[in-house]
Design a protein around this motif. Structure first.
Motif, short mmCIF file in Angstrom:
data_model
loop_
_atom_site.label_atom_id
_atom_site.label_comp_id
_atom_site.label_asym_id
_atom_site.label_seq_id
_atom_site.Cartn_x
_atom_site.Cartn_y
_atom_site.Cartn_z
N UNK A 1 0.83 -1.21 0.00
CA UNK A 1 0.00 0.00 0.00
C UNK A 1 0.87 1.27 0.00
N UNK A 2 1.93 1.26 0.80
CA UNK A 2 2.71 2.49 1.00
C UNK A 2 4.15 2.42 0.50
N UNK A 3 4.50 1.36 -0.19
CA UNK A 3 5.88 1.22 -0.69
C UNK A 3 5.84 1.13 -2.21
N UNK A 4 6.53 2.08 -2.85
CA UNK A 4 6.60 2.09 -4.31
C UNK A 4 8.08 1.94 -4.70
N UNK A 5 8.32 1.11 -5.70
CA UNK A 5 9.70 0.85 -6.14
C UNK A 5 9.91 1.52 -7.50
N UNK A 6 10.99 2.29 -7.61
CA UNK A 6 11.30 2.94 -8.89
C UNK A 6 12.77 2.68 -9.22
N UNK B 1 15.05 2.87 -5.95
CA UNK B 1 14.66 3.74 -4.83
C UNK B 1 13.31 3.27 -4.31
N UNK B 2 13.22 3.21 -2.99
CA UNK B 2 11.96 2.82 -2.35
C UNK B 2 11.32 4.09 -1.80
N UNK B 3 10.15 4.43 -2.35
CA UNK B 3 9.40 5.60 -1.88
C UNK B 3 8.35 5.11 -0.88
N UNK B 4 8.46 5.62 0.35
CA UNK B 4 7.60 5.13 1.43
C UNK B 4 6.67 6.26 1.88
N UNK C 1 5.23 12.50 5.38
CA UNK C 1 5.50 12.70 3.96
C UNK C 1 6.14 11.48 3.33
N UNK C 2 6.59 11.67 2.09
CA UNK C 2 7.21 10.57 1.35
C UNK C 2 8.70 10.52 1.67
N UNK C 3 9.15 9.35 2.11
CA UNK C 3 10.57 9.14 2.39
C UNK C 3 11.15 8.29 1.26
N UNK C 4 12.25 8.75 0.68
CA UNK C 4 12.92 7.98 -0.38
C UNK C 4 14.17 7.32 0.19
N UNK C 5 14.19 6.00 0.14
CA UNK C 5 15.41 5.25 0.49
C UNK C 5 16.08 4.97 -0.84
N UNK C 6 17.16 5.71 -1.12
CA UNK C 6 17.65 5.76 -2.50
C UNK C 6 19.06 5.21 -2.68
N UNK D 1 12.14 15.22 -6.72
CA UNK D 1 10.79 15.65 -7.12
C UNK D 1 9.69 14.83 -6.45
N UNK D 2 10.02 13.59 -6.10
CA UNK D 2 8.99 12.69 -5.61
C UNK D 2 9.03 12.44 -4.10
N UNK D 3 10.01 13.04 -3.42
CA UNK D 3 10.16 12.76 -1.98
C UNK D 3 10.15 14.04 -1.17
N UNK D 4 9.73 13.90 0.09
CA UNK D 4 9.86 15.00 1.05
C UNK D 4 11.15 14.83 1.86
#
Ligand SMILES: [Zn+2]
Length: 188
Positions: free
Chosen positions: A111-116, A127-130, A135-140, A171-174
């Motif tokens: 639900x809350x984890x997107x992989x790019x 990068x994992x956008x959580x 806000x959105x956290x990017x583990x990059x 652009x996609x993370x806070x």
């Protein structure tokens, strides 16, 4: 409900200041909880693996509770400790490993984890956008080594791709959890 992200161990590197052969490095190691997913992102390389197990214990997690290990890219300093988590599937660029089986992963992993895919530092970079309450956290991984990253990444496979990936992440993370430093706010 949003996911939770916690930095377990803040990474560092001296690869940008020391001579080759003298540098020491440890990636930033994070914990992500999204409903029934208990994920360790980049389990790292440590002089003593108990540092990681202790940090997890403080968060109320035992090694066997971890059901997913997510790798930002296939450099061994980021994944050496993956084998500590016997019950975990391993999520990497090429697929989601369950023992000896490997399946494709879905971009919307949960639900809350997107992989790019964010190539440049390495062709296997993810990068994992959580989505969290703050806000959105990017583990990059090494898309950014740390907040004050060197503009030129001496270890990058493709600087052109890396610049595009850095832009995409900002652009996609806070918030950004970089490969080798503390979490920082994404400057827009
Ligand atoms: Zn690294």
């Amino acid at each position: 409900m949003a996911a939770e992200v916690k930095v377990l161990l803040e990474g560092f590197t001296t690869a940008d200041s020391k001579n080759e052969g003298e540098e020491k490095t440890c990636p930033t190691i994070s914990l992500v909880k999204d409903k029934d997913i208990v994920m360790v992102a980049d389990p790292g390389v440590l002089d003593d693996e108990n540092q990681l197990l202790d940090a997890l214990r403080k968060a109320g997690i035992k090694a066997d509770d971890v059901n997913c290990v997510a790798l930002t890219h296939s450099h061994i300093d980021h994944y050496k400790n993956a084998g500590l988590f016997k019950k975990a599937k391993i999520l990497e660029y090429f697929g989601l490993w369950d023992g000896q089986k490997c399946d494709d992963w879905a971009e919307q992993f949960s639900e809350n984890i997107r992989i790019v895919k964010t190539p440049g530092h390495d062709s296997t970079s993810l990068t994992f956008f959580i989505k969290t309450e703050s806000g959105i956290v990017a583990i990059c991984g090494d898309v950014f080594w740390k907040e004050d990253f060197p503009e030129e990444d001496a270890y990058a496979q493709d600087m052109h791709e890396l610049r595009k990936s850095r832009k995409l992440v900002l652009e996609n993370a806070d918030w950004v959890i970089p490969g080798h430093g503390k979490m920082f706010k994404a400057k827009k």
